[in-house]
Design a protein around this motif. Sequence first.
Motif, PDB file in Angstrom:
ATOM      1  N   VAL A  40     -11.966  51.313 -21.604  1.00 20.92           N
ATOM      2  CA  VAL A  40     -12.038  49.854 -21.667  1.00 20.92           C
ATOM      3  C   VAL A  40     -10.703  49.243 -21.252  1.00 20.92           C
ATOM      4  CG1 VAL A  40     -12.310  47.882 -23.224  1.00 20.92           C
ATOM      5  CG2 VAL A  40     -13.891  49.807 -23.370  1.00 20.92           C
ATOM      6  N   VAL A  44     -10.429  46.247 -18.387  1.00 20.05           N
ATOM      7  CA  VAL A  44     -10.125  44.866 -18.779  1.00 20.05           C
ATOM      8  C   VAL A  44      -9.385  44.061 -17.711  1.00 20.05           C
ATOM      9  CG1 VAL A  44      -8.706  43.503 -20.375  1.00 20.05           C
ATOM     10  CG2 VAL A  44     -10.326  45.163 -21.262  1.00 20.05           C
ATOM     11  N   GLU A  49     -16.056  40.705 -18.407  1.00 18.43           N
ATOM     12  CA  GLU A  49     -16.633  41.099 -19.691  1.00 18.43           C
ATOM     13  C   GLU A  49     -16.861  42.606 -19.667  1.00 18.43           C
ATOM     14  OE1 GLU A  49     -20.681  40.135 -20.745  1.00 18.43           O
ATOM     15  OE2 GLU A  49     -21.317  40.050 -18.643  1.00 18.43           O
ATOM     16  N   VAL A  50     -16.990  43.194 -20.840  1.00 19.74           N
ATOM     17  CA  VAL A  50     -17.249  44.629 -20.949  1.00 19.74           C
ATOM     18  C   VAL A  50     -18.585  44.832 -21.650  1.00 19.74           C
ATOM     19  CG1 VAL A  50     -16.486  46.825 -21.934  1.00 19.74           C
ATOM     20  CG2 VAL A  50     -14.802  45.234 -20.983  1.00 19.74           C
ATOM     21  N   VAL A  52     -21.003  47.897 -23.124  1.00 17.97           N
ATOM     22  CA  VAL A  52     -21.037  49.306 -23.505  1.00 17.97           C
ATOM     23  C   VAL A  52     -22.475  49.699 -23.782  1.00 17.97           C
ATOM     24  CG1 VAL A  52     -20.282  51.043 -25.176  1.00 17.97           C
ATOM     25  CG2 VAL A  52     -18.715  49.209 -24.474  1.00 17.97           C
ATOM     26  N   ARG A  63     -18.211  49.794 -31.940  1.00 21.74           N
ATOM     27  CA  ARG A  63     -17.594  48.489 -32.190  1.00 21.74           C
ATOM     28  C   ARG A  63     -16.302  48.644 -32.984  1.00 21.74           C
ATOM     29  NH1 ARG A  63     -20.444  44.074 -30.718  1.00 21.74           N
ATOM     30  NH2 ARG A  63     -22.720  44.235 -30.470  1.00 21.74           N
ATOM     31  N   LEU A  66     -13.428  49.958 -30.856  1.00 23.49           N
ATOM     32  CA  LEU A  66     -12.896  49.016 -29.874  1.00 23.49           C
ATOM     33  C   LEU A  66     -12.325  47.748 -30.509  1.00 23.49           C
ATOM     34  CD1 LEU A  66     -15.635  49.401 -27.138  1.00 23.49           C
ATOM     35  CD2 LEU A  66     -13.259  50.176 -27.011  1.00 23.49           C
ATOM     36  N   ARG A  69     -11.175  44.016 -29.888  1.00 18.75           N
ATOM     37  CA  ARG A  69     -11.779  43.491 -28.654  1.00 18.75           C
ATOM     38  C   ARG A  69     -13.272  43.348 -28.834  1.00 18.75           C
ATOM     39  NH1 ARG A  69     -10.823  42.169 -23.947  1.00 18.75           N
ATOM     40  NH2 ARG A  69      -8.625  42.716 -24.159  1.00 18.75           N
ATOM     41  N   GLU A  70     -13.795  42.207 -28.382  1.00 15.79           N
ATOM     42  CA  GLU A  70     -15.227  41.972 -28.418  1.00 15.79           C
ATOM     43  C   GLU A  70     -15.864  42.520 -27.142  1.00 15.79           C
ATOM     44  OE1 GLU A  70     -16.289  37.954 -29.142  1.00 15.79           O
ATOM     45  OE2 GLU A  70     -15.166  37.817 -31.033  1.00 15.79           O
ATOM     46  N   VAL A  71     -16.938  43.256 -27.317  1.00 14.90           N
ATOM     47  CA  VAL A  71     -17.683  43.780 -26.178  1.00 14.90           C
ATOM     48  C   VAL A  71     -19.160  43.483 -26.392  1.00 14.90           C
ATOM     49  CG1 VAL A  71     -16.014  45.642 -25.774  1.00 14.90           C
ATOM     50  CG2 VAL A  71     -18.026  46.069 -27.205  1.00 14.90           C
ATOM     51  N   THR A  72     -19.893  43.465 -25.292  1.00 11.34           N
ATOM     52  CA  THR A  72     -21.345  43.400 -25.377  1.00 11.34           C
ATOM     53  C   THR A  72     -21.869  44.815 -25.493  1.00 11.34           C
ATOM     54  OG1 THR A  72     -21.440  41.394 -24.022  1.00 11.34           O
ATOM     55  CG2 THR A  72     -23.448  42.703 -24.169  1.00 11.34           C
TER      56      THR A  72
END
Length: 221
Positions: A40, A44, A49-50, A52, A63, A66, A69-72
């Motif tokens: 990640v 970045v 956006e990332v 996963v 979650r 990571l 950091r907010e990820v989808t």
Amino acid sequence: MKPDTGCAGVVLAGGRSRRFGGTDKATVPIGGMPMIGHVVGALVPVVDEVVVNCRPDQESALRAALSPREVTVAVDPIADRGPVVGLRTALRATERALAVVVPCDTPLVPSSLLAHLRTRARHASGAVPTVEGSVRPLPAAMHVRAGVAACSEAVGRGQPTLDDVVTALSPVVVPERDVRAYADPTAFLDVDTPAALAVAEATLARSSDADGRSRLERSTD
């Protein structure tokens, strides 16, 4: 955000890590941080956006690995259908126009190579690298809609592989001389065994920044 703009970074993390002894390799520490954090961290600077992809039972651990950091997280509705289905699930979870796709077990891949693949994919269906004389399906960049269509075409053939997706996508193949300008062969190390983990640890130790900060730590500043 308008649909079909920008770029998503897609991380494929839904495998069972069987060669790793069953431990989820995505969350195994390398150089003091989870393996997926290195991936990640490389994405970045390149993406907006990332996303996963993972199995349902992995979501909370990934979650946490990571954070902050907010990820989808694009969870496979049915687990264990393979990386092609996982890639399609992730691509369907974004409204970005482009995607840069990286597996969770390549912690040495550099941002500069991912940025080059993104650039090469802008006026094509996608872009993939040549490594040691062979075309590699990952890392890759692709137009999201073309990627979804290529995944669906591969799935329709039965028992699809990522090589089948490349065939269906018909991307730009980046010559090895160009790839070498951004990454040496160690960047493509797949950390899918404990022995490969030791190699990655040693490589990261040699190339760590003088201030000792990881890519993920710098990317959250």
